[in-house]
Design a protein around this motif. Structure first.
Motif, PDB file in Angstrom:
ATOM      1  N   VAL A 328       2.309 -21.691  54.118  1.00  0.00           N
ATOM      2  CA  VAL A 328       2.032 -22.775  53.182  1.00  0.00           C
ATOM      3  C   VAL A 328       3.264 -22.953  52.292  1.00  0.00           C
ATOM      4  O   VAL A 328       4.090 -22.042  52.171  1.00  0.00           O
ATOM      5  CB  VAL A 328       0.779 -22.502  52.331  1.00  0.00           C
ATOM      6  N   TYR A 329       3.359 -24.129  51.645  1.00  0.00           N
ATOM      7  CA  TYR A 329       4.607 -24.508  50.993  1.00  0.00           C
ATOM      8  C   TYR A 329       4.357 -24.912  49.542  1.00  0.00           C
ATOM      9  O   TYR A 329       3.634 -25.885  49.280  1.00  0.00           O
ATOM     10  CB  TYR A 329       5.261 -25.652  51.772  1.00  0.00           C
ATOM     11  N   PRO A 330       4.954 -24.173  48.596  1.00  0.00           N
ATOM     12  CA  PRO A 330       4.774 -24.489  47.176  1.00  0.00           C
ATOM     13  C   PRO A 330       5.266 -25.894  46.853  1.00  0.00           C
ATOM     14  O   PRO A 330       6.254 -26.370  47.404  1.00  0.00           O
ATOM     15  CB  PRO A 330       5.619 -23.435  46.459  1.00  0.00           C
ATOM     16  N   ALA A 331       4.585 -26.532  45.899  1.00  0.00           N
ATOM     17  CA  ALA A 331       4.938 -27.897  45.512  1.00  0.00           C
ATOM     18  C   ALA A 331       5.658 -27.970  44.180  1.00  0.00           C
ATOM     19  O   ALA A 331       6.182 -29.026  43.827  1.00  0.00           O
ATOM     20  CB  ALA A 331       3.682 -28.771  45.461  1.00  0.00           C
ATOM     21  N   SER A 332       5.696 -26.885  43.427  1.00  0.00           N
ATOM     22  CA  SER A 332       6.239 -26.954  42.068  1.00  0.00           C
ATOM     23  C   SER A 332       7.710 -27.374  42.053  1.00  0.00           C
ATOM     24  O   SER A 332       8.176 -27.997  41.093  1.00  0.00           O
ATOM     25  CB  SER A 332       6.069 -25.617  41.345  1.00  0.00           C
ATOM     26  N   GLY A 333       8.469 -27.063  43.115  1.00  0.00           N
ATOM     27  CA  GLY A 333       9.881 -27.408  43.157  1.00  0.00           C
ATOM     28  C   GLY A 333      10.157 -28.898  43.227  1.00  0.00           C
ATOM     29  O   GLY A 333      11.288 -29.332  42.994  1.00  0.00           O
ATOM     30  N   TYR A 334       9.134 -29.700  43.538  1.00  0.00           N
ATOM     31  CA  TYR A 334       9.320 -31.145  43.594  1.00  0.00           C
ATOM     32  C   TYR A 334       9.239 -31.795  42.217  1.00  0.00           C
ATOM     33  O   TYR A 334       9.569 -32.968  42.070  1.00  0.00           O
ATOM     34  CB  TYR A 334       8.268 -31.778  44.518  1.00  0.00           C
ATOM     35  N   PHE A 335       8.787 -31.041  41.222  1.00  0.00           N
ATOM     36  CA  PHE A 335       8.619 -31.571  39.877  1.00  0.00           C
ATOM     37  C   PHE A 335       9.858 -31.262  39.045  1.00  0.00           C
ATOM     38  O   PHE A 335      10.294 -30.111  38.979  1.00  0.00           O
ATOM     39  CB  PHE A 335       7.399 -30.954  39.200  1.00  0.00           C
ATOM     40  N   VAL A 336      10.407 -32.290  38.393  1.00  0.00           N
ATOM     41  CA  VAL A 336      11.526 -32.079  37.481  1.00  0.00           C
ATOM     42  C   VAL A 336      11.000 -31.694  36.108  1.00  0.00           C
ATOM     43  O   VAL A 336      11.448 -30.735  35.491  1.00  0.00           O
ATOM     44  CB  VAL A 336      12.401 -33.344  37.378  1.00  0.00           C
ATOM     45  N   GLN A 337      10.041 -32.441  35.608  1.00  0.00           N
ATOM     46  CA  GLN A 337       9.400 -32.170  34.329  1.00  0.00           C
ATOM     47  C   GLN A 337       7.934 -31.819  34.569  1.00  0.00           C
ATOM     48  O   GLN A 337       7.326 -32.271  35.534  1.00  0.00           O
ATOM     49  CB  GLN A 337       9.488 -33.394  33.412  1.00  0.00           C
ATOM     50  N   ASP A 338       7.391 -31.007  33.707  1.00  0.00           N
ATOM     51  CA  ASP A 338       5.958 -30.676  33.740  1.00  0.00           C
ATOM     52  C   ASP A 338       5.477 -30.218  35.116  1.00  0.00           C
ATOM     53  O   ASP A 338       4.602 -30.852  35.729  1.00  0.00           O
ATOM     54  CB  ASP A 338       5.127 -31.875  33.283  1.00  0.00           C
ATOM     55  N   PRO A 339       6.012 -29.119  35.640  1.00  0.00           N
ATOM     56  CA  PRO A 339       5.484 -28.597  36.901  1.00  0.00           C
ATOM     57  C   PRO A 339       4.030 -28.175  36.733  1.00  0.00           C
ATOM     58  O   PRO A 339       3.584 -27.885  35.615  1.00  0.00           O
ATOM     59  CB  PRO A 339       6.391 -27.386  37.176  1.00  0.00           C
ATOM     60  N   PRO A 340       3.266 -28.168  37.802  1.00  0.00           N
ATOM     61  CA  PRO A 340       1.836 -27.843  37.687  1.00  0.00           C
ATOM     62  C   PRO A 340       1.616 -26.438  37.136  1.00  0.00           C
ATOM     63  O   PRO A 340       2.355 -25.509  37.455  1.00  0.00           O
ATOM     64  CB  PRO A 340       1.323 -27.978  39.124  1.00  0.00           C
ATOM     65  N   ALA A 341       0.593 -26.309  36.310  1.00  0.00           N
ATOM     66  CA  ALA A 341       0.286 -25.017  35.696  1.00  0.00           C
ATOM     67  C   ALA A 341      -0.396 -24.072  36.676  1.00  0.00           C
ATOM     68  O   ALA A 341      -0.321 -22.850  36.517  1.00  0.00           O
ATOM     69  CB  ALA A 341      -0.600 -25.232  34.470  1.00  0.00           C
ATOM     70  N   GLU A 342      -1.053 -24.620  37.685  1.00  0.00           N
ATOM     71  CA  GLU A 342      -1.752 -23.789  38.661  1.00  0.00           C
ATOM     72  C   GLU A 342      -0.998 -23.792  39.987  1.00  0.00           C
ATOM     73  O   GLU A 342      -0.191 -24.695  40.238  1.00  0.00           O
ATOM     74  CB  GLU A 342      -3.190 -24.273  38.873  1.00  0.00           C
ATOM     75  N   PRO A 343      -1.211 -22.795  40.836  1.00  0.00           N
ATOM     76  CA  PRO A 343      -0.556 -22.783  42.153  1.00  0.00           C
ATOM     77  C   PRO A 343      -0.882 -24.063  42.933  1.00  0.00           C
ATOM     78  O   PRO A 343      -2.055 -24.417  43.089  1.00  0.00           O
ATOM     79  CB  PRO A 343      -1.153 -21.547  42.833  1.00  0.00           C
ATOM     80  N   THR A 344       0.152 -24.742  43.392  1.00  0.00           N
ATOM     81  CA  THR A 344      -0.015 -26.037  44.055  1.00  0.00           C
ATOM     82  C   THR A 344       0.809 -26.044  45.338  1.00  0.00           C
ATOM     83  O   THR A 344       1.957 -25.590  45.344  1.00  0.00           O
ATOM     84  CB  THR A 344       0.425 -27.180  43.123  1.00  0.00           C
ATOM     85  N   PHE A 345       0.207 -26.577  46.393  1.00  0.00           N
ATOM     86  CA  PHE A 345       0.845 -26.520  47.706  1.00  0.00           C
ATOM     87  C   PHE A 345       0.766 -27.873  48.408  1.00  0.00           C
ATOM     88  O   PHE A 345      -0.186 -28.628  48.251  1.00  0.00           O
ATOM     89  CB  PHE A 345       0.177 -25.457  48.581  1.00  0.00           C
ATOM     90  N   LEU A 346       1.800 -28.139  49.203  1.00  0.00           N
ATOM     91  CA  LEU A 346       1.817 -29.302  50.065  1.00  0.00           C
ATOM     92  C   LEU A 346       1.286 -28.861  51.429  1.00  0.00           C
ATOM     93  O   LEU A 346       1.873 -27.982  52.074  1.00  0.00           O
ATOM     94  CB  LEU A 346       3.253 -29.813  50.189  1.00  0.00           C
ATOM     95  N   MET A 347       0.171 -29.450  51.853  1.00  0.00           N
ATOM     96  CA  MET A 347      -0.496 -29.019  53.082  1.00  0.00           C
ATOM     97  C   MET A 347      -0.414 -30.117  54.135  1.00  0.00           C
ATOM     98  O   MET A 347      -1.119 -31.132  54.073  1.00  0.00           O
ATOM     99  CB  MET A 347      -1.965 -28.702  52.796  1.00  0.00           C
ATOM    100  N   GLY A 348       0.471 -29.948  55.100  1.00  0.00           N
ATOM    101  CA  GLY A 348       0.520 -30.849  56.243  1.00  0.00           C
ATOM    102  C   GLY A 348      -0.461 -30.386  57.301  1.00  0.00           C
ATOM    103  O   GLY A 348      -0.670 -29.182  57.487  1.00  0.00           O
TER     104      GLY A 348
END
Length: 378
Positions: A328-348
């Motif tokens: 699975v792939y974390p999504a927080s790196g796509y955010f410049v400002q205000d990354p998600p506070a909870e674990p977030t993933f991009l699910m293809g």
């Protein structure tokens, strides 16, 4: 079990039918077809693309406004070279793909992220975000958006936001770059047309590709340009690339005109709908109220946020899931400002059979429980 986004169901591609189109294209090829083709692309393919975007995206554009490129990324690069100078401002969505910041940043432009909410890009915030970077909104040359399925949130830009963005761009003299990367796959009955199908007064460039609908190695994309940008765009393509492989273009034109493309899209839409449904069912079955999902209305991925977890990082879940055979792939790196506070993933999900989706989500849930237990102990 790899939940990588951006990968279509390549094992279901009709290779035999594609081979037939290649055979037809090479059988018709003369000396001219085997030489250097036109920078704008094969006339046959541009005509087929014009018909496709008219039918599927309500975008009425003549073939002479269409330029064939080596994938969508080349179209983005050429447009930046055409419009942007060092010190100019490029507005991007936040969150957005990290590659975009690299492509736009290479031009020497100031890249300004503007937040996205449930209706898409927050157009009313553009001026304030630009000024916060010490620039004037009049310096914005390009605004990049993914209105049909925002990357990575999956939000579909509302009609009101679309109209506001077009009015803002016209007033500022900026160009809107519409990246319609999942243009064929929508799972709701009501489907908004392309942004470029609106009355935009030559402010929108529409970019698409066949990487997700057919296969990435084809490396054929296209740009639908306002009339005043066609020649500048072609001038840069001629210098930097000269042409996209001609015979492959003729094969693709044959594949489309023979109806094979439409049949493939219809078949893939049914397949992806089934896989998407199973992903959602499995996620809610294992996580219940502890999951928040966005982007399920279109495209080939969803954004998954795991709520109620304390002291658990995305990296820990990734590591424990990998130990169970799940990627699975974390999504927080796509955010410049205000990354998600909870674990977030991009699910293809497009490349995974239903049985593997079911098994993969169960193993992911086990990894999350293990991560949560370890976090509780600490």
């Amino acid at each position: 079990m790899d939940f990588r986004h951006g990968t279509p169901a390549l094992s279901d591609f009709p290779v035999a039918r594609w081979r037939q189109s290649l055979h037809e294209a090479y059988g018709r090829a003369d000396a001219a077809a085997l030489g250097y083709g036109a920078a704008e692309g094969a006339a046959s393919l541009r005509g087929e693309i014009a018909a496709l975007v008219r039918q599927s995206r309500a975008l009425d554009a003549s073939a002479d406004r269409i330029v064939v490129t080596a994938g969508a990324t080349q179209a983005l690069d050429i447009l930046v070279r055409t419009l942007v100078r060092p010190g100019d401002v490029v507005v991007i969505e936040d969150p957005s793909h990290t590659v975009l910041r690299q492509v736009f940043g290479c031009s020497g432009a100031v890249v300004v992220p503007v937040p996205v909410d449930g209706e898409g890009l927050r157009v009313a915030d553009i001026d304030a975000c630009v000024r916060a970077q010490g620039r004037d909104p009049g310096q914005v040359r390009l605004v990049y958006v993914t209105p049909s399925h925002q990357f990575p949130t999956g939000v579909i830009m509302s009609g009101g936001r679309r109209r506001s963005l077009l009015a803002w761009a016209f007033e500022r003299g900026a160009t809107v770059l519409e990246d319609d990367y999942h243009n064929e796959f929508t799972f709701t009955e009501e489907r908004l047309p392309a942004l470029a199908a609106e009355r935009h007064r030559d402010t929108v460039v529409y970019v698409g590709s066949f990487s997700k609908t057919l296969f990435p190695a084809l490396r054929i994309g296209y740009a639908v340009l306002p009339p005043h940008l066609v020649q500048p765009f072609l001038g840069i393509k001629w210098i930097t690339d000269r042409l996209t492989p001609t015979v492959a273009q003729e094969a693709l034109a044959d594949f489309i005109s023979a109806g094979a493309y439409a049949r493939h899209i219809s078949r893939m839409t049914r397949l992806y709908r089934q896989r998407r449904r199973q992903l959602l069912v499995s996620l809610y079955e294992h996580f219940g109220a502890g999951v928040r999902i966005s982007g399920e209305a279109a495209g080939l991925h969803v954004l998954l946020a795991l709520t109620g977890l304390r002291g658990v990082s995305e990296e820990a879940i990734v590591r424990l899931a990998a130990g169970r055979g799940v990627r699975v792939y974390p999504a927080s790196g796509y955010f410049v400002q205000d990354p998600p506070a909870e674990p977030t993933f991009l699910m293809g999900y497009a490349a995974l059979p239903v049985s593997r989706i079911t098994e993969g989500v169960a193993l992911l849930a086990d990894a999350v429980r293990a991560a949560g237990a370890a976090g509780a102990v600490r």
